[in-house]
Design a protein around this motif. Structure first.
Motif, PDB file in Angstrom:
ATOM      1  N   UNK A  96      59.214   5.351 -28.769  1.00  0.00           N
ATOM      2  CA  UNK A  96      58.544   6.460 -28.092  1.00  0.00           C
ATOM      3  C   UNK A  96      57.466   5.958 -27.136  1.00  0.00           C
ATOM      4  N   UNK A  97      57.247   6.681 -26.049  1.00  0.00           N
ATOM      5  CA  UNK A  97      56.128   6.381 -25.169  1.00  0.00           C
ATOM      6  C   UNK A  97      54.829   6.580 -25.946  1.00  0.00           C
ATOM      7  N   UNK A  98      53.910   5.636 -25.811  1.00  0.00           N
ATOM      8  CA  UNK A  98      52.631   5.712 -26.512  1.00  0.00           C
ATOM      9  C   UNK A  98      51.964   7.066 -26.265  1.00  0.00           C
ATOM     10  N   UNK A  99      51.542   7.734 -27.334  1.00  0.00           N
ATOM     11  CA  UNK A  99      51.002   9.084 -27.169  1.00  0.00           C
ATOM     12  C   UNK A  99      49.546   9.083 -26.725  1.00  0.00           C
ATOM     13  N   UNK A 100      48.835   7.967 -26.888  1.00  0.00           N
ATOM     14  CA  UNK A 100      47.435   7.911 -26.446  1.00  0.00           C
ATOM     15  C   UNK A 100      47.353   7.481 -24.992  1.00  0.00           C
ATOM     16  N   UNK A 101      47.928   8.266 -24.103  1.00  0.00           N
ATOM     17  CA  UNK A 101      47.908   7.944 -22.681  1.00  0.00           C
ATOM     18  C   UNK A 101      46.585   8.370 -22.049  1.00  0.00           C
ATOM     19  N   UNK A 111      53.713   6.536 -13.613  1.00  0.00           N
ATOM     20  CA  UNK A 111      55.062   6.062 -13.291  1.00  0.00           C
ATOM     21  C   UNK A 111      55.493   5.027 -14.323  1.00  0.00           C
ATOM     22  N   UNK A 112      56.396   5.434 -15.217  1.00  0.00           N
ATOM     23  CA  UNK A 112      56.967   4.534 -16.228  1.00  0.00           C
ATOM     24  C   UNK A 112      58.474   4.446 -16.049  1.00  0.00           C
ATOM     25  N   UNK A 113      58.964   4.706 -14.853  1.00  0.00           N
ATOM     26  CA  UNK A 113      60.401   4.722 -14.585  1.00  0.00           C
ATOM     27  C   UNK A 113      61.006   3.334 -14.770  1.00  0.00           C
ATOM     28  N   UNK A 114      62.310   3.323 -15.064  1.00  0.00           N
ATOM     29  CA  UNK A 114      63.041   2.066 -15.129  1.00  0.00           C
ATOM     30  C   UNK A 114      62.636   1.176 -16.272  1.00  0.00           C
ATOM     31  N   UNK A 115      62.341   1.763 -17.438  1.00  0.00           N
ATOM     32  CA  UNK A 115      62.015   0.988 -18.627  1.00  0.00           C
ATOM     33  C   UNK A 115      62.991   1.341 -19.748  1.00  0.00           C
ATOM     34  N   UNK A 116      62.594   1.111 -20.992  1.00  0.00           N
ATOM     35  CA  UNK A 116      63.470   1.366 -22.127  1.00  0.00           C
ATOM     36  C   UNK A 116      62.802   2.282 -23.147  1.00  0.00           C
ATOM     37  N   UNK A 117      62.001   3.227 -22.655  1.00  0.00           N
ATOM     38  CA  UNK A 117      61.333   4.156 -23.561  1.00  0.00           C
ATOM     39  C   UNK A 117      62.344   5.172 -24.098  1.00  0.00           C
ATOM     40  N   UNK A 118      62.263   5.444 -25.399  1.00  0.00           N
ATOM     41  CA  UNK A 118      63.149   6.417 -26.036  1.00  0.00           C
ATOM     42  C   UNK A 118      62.363   7.593 -26.583  1.00  0.00           C
ATOM     43  N   UNK A 119      62.976   8.331 -27.501  1.00  0.00           N
ATOM     44  CA  UNK A 119      62.312   9.480 -28.088  1.00  0.00           C
ATOM     45  C   UNK A 119      62.079  10.587 -27.082  1.00  0.00           C
ATOM     46  N   UNK A 120      61.056  11.383 -27.346  1.00  0.00           N
ATOM     47  CA  UNK A 120      60.774  12.537 -26.499  1.00  0.00           C
ATOM     48  C   UNK A 120      59.526  12.297 -25.665  1.00  0.00           C
ATOM     49  N   UNK A 121      59.166  13.282 -24.853  1.00  0.00           N
ATOM     50  CA  UNK A 121      57.973  13.166 -24.027  1.00  0.00           C
ATOM     51  C   UNK A 121      56.724  13.246 -24.897  1.00  0.00           C
ATOM     52  N   UNK A 122      55.735  12.389 -24.674  1.00  0.00           N
ATOM     53  CA  UNK A 122      54.524  12.416 -25.500  1.00  0.00           C
ATOM     54  C   UNK A 122      53.723  13.683 -25.248  1.00  0.00           C
ATOM     55  N   UNK A 123      53.141  14.213 -26.315  1.00  0.00           N
ATOM     56  CA  UNK A 123      52.370  15.455 -26.219  1.00  0.00           C
ATOM     57  C   UNK A 123      51.146  15.289 -25.321  1.00  0.00           C
ATOM     58  N   UNK A 124      50.625  14.055 -25.188  1.00  0.00           N
ATOM     59  CA  UNK A 124      49.413  13.844 -24.399  1.00  0.00           C
ATOM     60  C   UNK A 124      49.615  14.182 -22.927  1.00  0.00           C
ATOM     61  N   UNK A 125      50.864  14.286 -22.463  1.00  0.00           N
ATOM     62  CA  UNK A 125      51.102  14.709 -21.081  1.00  0.00           C
ATOM     63  C   UNK A 125      50.488  16.091 -20.832  1.00  0.00           C
ATOM     64  N   UNK A 126      50.502  16.924 -21.849  1.00  0.00           N
ATOM     65  CA  UNK A 126      49.970  18.279 -21.689  1.00  0.00           C
ATOM     66  C   UNK A 126      48.459  18.294 -21.506  1.00  0.00           C
ATOM     67  N   UNK A 127      47.796  17.160 -21.757  1.00  0.00           N
ATOM     68  CA  UNK A 127      46.331  17.093 -21.644  1.00  0.00           C
ATOM     69  C   UNK A 127      45.898  16.384 -20.367  1.00  0.00           C
ATOM     70  N   UNK A 128      46.760  16.367 -19.359  1.00  0.00           N
ATOM     71  CA  UNK A 128      46.455  15.708 -18.075  1.00  0.00           C
ATOM     72  C   UNK A 128      46.309  16.765 -16.978  1.00  0.00           C
ATOM     73  N   UNK A 129      45.185  17.435 -16.882  1.00  0.00           N
ATOM     74  CA  UNK A 129      45.049  18.569 -15.945  1.00  0.00           C
ATOM     75  C   UNK A 129      45.126  18.161 -14.477  1.00  0.00           C
ATOM     76  N   UNK A 130      44.862  16.884 -14.162  1.00  0.00           N
ATOM     77  CA  UNK A 130      44.862  16.444 -12.767  1.00  0.00           C
ATOM     78  C   UNK A 130      46.155  15.756 -12.346  1.00  0.00           C
ATOM     79  N   UNK A 131      47.142  15.704 -13.239  1.00  0.00           N
ATOM     80  CA  UNK A 131      48.365  14.971 -12.946  1.00  0.00           C
ATOM     81  C   UNK A 131      49.129  15.611 -11.789  1.00  0.00           C
ATOM     82  N   UNK A 132      49.460  14.784 -10.769  1.00  0.00           N
ATOM     83  CA  UNK A 132      50.196  15.254  -9.602  1.00  0.00           C
ATOM     84  C   UNK A 132      51.591  14.651  -9.515  1.00  0.00           C
ATOM     85  N   UNK A 133      51.778  13.467 -10.098  1.00  0.00           N
ATOM     86  CA  UNK A 133      53.045  12.746  -9.962  1.00  0.00           C
ATOM     87  C   UNK A 133      53.429  12.176 -11.321  1.00  0.00           C
ATOM     88  N   UNK A 134      54.628  12.516 -11.801  1.00  0.00           N
ATOM     89  CA  UNK A 134      55.127  12.020 -13.084  1.00  0.00           C
ATOM     90  C   UNK A 134      56.562  11.550 -12.892  1.00  0.00           C
TER      91      UNK A 134
END
Length: 725
Positions: free
Chosen positions: A124-129, A138-161
């Motif tokens: 899984x992608x580390x949840x303490x992002x 940008x974590x494209x082109x790697x070998x991350x599995x599992x689901x999307x980390x919940x910490x993404x929801x706590x990024x109010x300024x995120x423009x590019x994922x």
């Protein structure tokens, strides 16, 4: 006035040195003064940890595992503003390993780019992002599995994922609810499934979205009103019609789906509520004229409709009156017997004892495990069975205001800091879904484990929430549970104190042992399987209401000095709604198929996870291993078809056993776990049946002492007799 000269020209020298020192410093806005080569200590600590987590790669110029000055020494890929690290740009460097566990401490980070590397290893992608100021991830082109980390929801300024070309799987949970600034989202070329989440409708700034080459199903209507300029949903399993709003997008790719043909159905018409006093005619217009040939009054169809409506309304009212009367009668009966619904009497709470040794319960009759409040079973009179208590399976959780006093020891933050050397990295023994675990050495030689809960995963609204959690967990008692010893909730900290087990986790013993480590014998593996099964049996079929663990995996099975298993993290997941837990958990390969599809955890999903752990014990393989050939990466998919083939079974056994196992015992063990990993939950057995099957396996085989004498490489010869029933 006499002027005194300073000797040796010291006055001029002092002035020069002071001017030089001032020239080497800069004054930062707000009055803070930094030297020219000064990196924030928190940021430095994160980068040191990241270097270690990336397996200390030599290609990272100037990086080091301890100390250094990233901002002053121009570490490769690091950009700073003042003392804060604002960018980490390390794409296309063939990096391995994973992200650091403390990435969330990068308080100034705006951009993180680790794309086109070999990170993750299927995990899984580390949840303490980082989440405070992060704008580009940008974590494209790697070998991350599992689901999307919940910490993404706590990024109010995120423009590019950008997470494309990874191994992400399962349903997308609602982690996009607060990303109002997001303008570009790329999840393409993964294995994501299920319908698109409703939270997509809130992406009010989204211009570019790439979802192609996944396994999404359902409709794409949630995208209809987004301000999209580019959309690619090709090569999925979408159905229905493409909304007309999306057809206006210039850059639209929709090939490779199962779209419906023909004209799309019109949207359902809006029916305004009828104005009052329309009983003068069912078909009468506002001007008083009739719409049915001018005939006044109510037609036959209208009369029939009114009669049917009255009958339906009457039936509903009668149903609720009967239900209310029945409920009132039950309440009166409970009141007369002084047995409240919502909590146990105080004199019974202190007398609660586990009854897992002799009681069997019909699993289908147990209460729903959805309740947060966890209680062990009530004290039962000697001659009273569960069948005599009609209300046993329907008792609700205790009210929050009626929290039972906790029996766990209260620790201060100062005590725990001293015992863990201020939670130093050297004392960090593990990290899981709920936070990090530290080894704590107390005065007198006592060693305990401290779990520091991650507030992003378990956001307690008040001290009462944490107190309720501790109260619930402290009631759980079983020889195969890692029981709570104490807790701390000073200064906003939420820490749990558990027993420390020196043999670590089953995951570490199976997968991280080196060539000098002793392998687990077959006897020890059966012992661990049976003890773990009994722990789940207690949670599922003895506790009331039943408890779903949700996070059953090898890293949560701790082994004591006698290799007895102790299940950890029990009761923590019950505090978190299913969808939020699914987003936060990091259990690639352990999750039951129906959880990936519905997001709902059940008793049977725990049984599936238990079956996966049994497969690990049998094969020595990880649940998901991206380093293996594609057909063998998923342990269940690879192993399940072969579990009833004797020849194939022998080839699947962990090579570390060196053939030292009884063939019949192996075959029976495979039969049990094959039932546990059935794709259909209704075909999986309850844990009481699993326990009975494992007990029969031990009794029938008698573990063939003659075959295993002297062959146990993990313990002494007494190991073979430790778990006989």
């Amino acid at each position: 006035m006499a002027i005194r000269k300073s000797g040796g020209g010291g006055g001029v020298g002092d002035v020069a040195r002071r001017l030089l020192l001032l020239a080497c410093c800069c004054i930062w806005p707000g009055g803070r003064i930094f030297t020219a080569a000064d990196t924030d200590p928190n940021d430095l600590n994160v980068l040191n940890t990241l270097f270690t987590s990336l397996n200390s790669p030599g290609q990272l110029r100037a990086w080091q595992a301890n100390g250094g000055d990233p901002c002053g020494q121009s570490w490769q890929g690091i950009t700073c503003s003042g003392s804060g690290v604002t960018k980490i740009l390390l794409p296309n460097l063939s990096l391995t390993g994973n992200l650091a566990y403390n990435m969330n401490n990068l308080g100034s980070l705006v951009e993180l780019d680790l794309s086109q590397n070999n990170l993750g290893g299927g995990g899984q992608i580390q949840y303490n992002l980082p989440n405070v100021k992060l704008e580009k991830l940008n974590l494209a082109g790697n070998q991350f599995g599992g689901n999307l980390p919940y910490s993404i929801s706590t990024m109010p300024n995120l423009k590019y994922l950008n997470l494309n070309h990874n191994q992400l799987q399962g349903n997308i949970t609602d982690v996009f609810s607060n990303l109002y600034s997001l303008s570009e989202l790329d999840l393409s070329f993964n294995s994501l499934t299920g319908d698109l989440p409703q939270s997509f409708t809130g992406l009010s700034s989204l211009k570019r979205m790439y979802l192609q080459n996944n396994q999404f199903t359902g409709y794409i209507n949630v995208l209809a009103n987004l301000p999209l300029e580019t959309l690619n949903v090709g090569n999925n399993h979408f159905t229905g019609w493409i909304p007309s709003q999306l057809k206006k997008i210039n850059n639209l790719q929709t090939d490779g789906n199962s779209w419906s043909t023909g004209p799309a159905p019109p949207p359902p018409p809006y029916t305004a509520p009828p104005p009052p006093n329309h009983w003068n005619g069912a078909g009468q217009n506002d001007d008083g004229s009739s719409s049915s040939g001018g005939r006044p009054g109510i037609g036959g169809g209208g009369v029939a409709g009114i009669i049917i409506s009255l009958l339906i309304v009457g039936s509903v009212v009668a149903f609720f009156l009967i239900k209310r009367r029945k409920h009132k009668a039950i309440m009166e009966e409970q009141f007369e017997q002084h047995q409240p619904f919502t909590s146990f009497p105080s004199n019974e709470v202190n007398d609660m004892k586990p009854i897992y040794e002799s009681t069997t319960v019909d699993i289908e009759s147990l209460a729903s495990p959805a309740s947060i409040n966890l209680k062990p079973p009530p004290k039962i009179e000697q001659n009273k069975s569960f069948d005599d208590d009609d209300d046993f399976s329907n008792k609700t959780a205790a009210n929050r205001s009626n929290i039972t006093p906790m029996k766990a020891t209260v620790y201060s933050v100062a005590d725990l800091q001293m015992a863990t050397d201020s939670f130093s990295f050297d004392n960090l023994v593990g990290e899981g879904t709920f936070g990090r675990v530290y080894r704590a050495q107390f005065n007198g030689g006592k060693v305990l484990a401290i779990k520091k809960l991650d507030i992003t995963v378990m956001p307690f609204q008040s001290s009462d929430d944490f107190a309720e959690l501790v109260s619930n967990i402290s009631k759980l008692h079983h020889p195969n549970l890692n029981e709570l010893v104490g807790y701390c909730m000073e200064h906003g900290q939420h820490l749990l104190v558990y027993d420390f087990h020196r043999n670590g986790s089953l995951h570490d013993l199976l997968h991280l042992s080196d060539e000098y480590s002793k392998a687990l014998s077959w006897n020890s593996r059966i012992k661990i399987a049976l003890g773990s099964a009994r722990a789940l049996e207690y949670l599922h079929e003895i506790c009331s209401p039943s408890i779903i663990h949700k996070n059953f995996k090898a890293s949560n099975i701790l082994l004591d000095s006698e290799f007895n298993p102790h299940l950890s993290d029990t009761g923590l997941a019950s505090f978190i709604p299913d969808a939020e837990f699914q987003a936060a958990e990091q259990s690639a390969g352990y999750t039951a198929p129906e959880v990936d599809m519905t997001g709902q955890y059940t008793l049977k999903s725990d049984v599936y996870s238990f079956g996966v752990v049994m497969l690990e014990l049998l094969t020595g393989r990880r649940p998901f291993d991206s380093s293996r050939p594609r057909s063998e990466q998923s342990l269940v998919r690879w192993a399940a078809p072969q579990l009833h083939d004797i020849d194939a079974l022998d080839r699947m056994v962990d090579p570390a056993l060196k053939g030292l196992y009884p063939a019949k015992s192996l075959s029976r063990f495979a039969d049990v776990l094959a039932l546990c990993v059935q794709p259909e939950p209704e075909f999986r057995p309850p844990m009481s049946e699993v326990v009975q099957a494992l007990v029969r396996l031990v009794q029938r085989a008698n573990m063939t002492k003659r075959m295993l004498d002297g062959g146990d490489t993990s313990r002494g010869p007494d190991d073979q007799d430790q778990y006989f029933i």
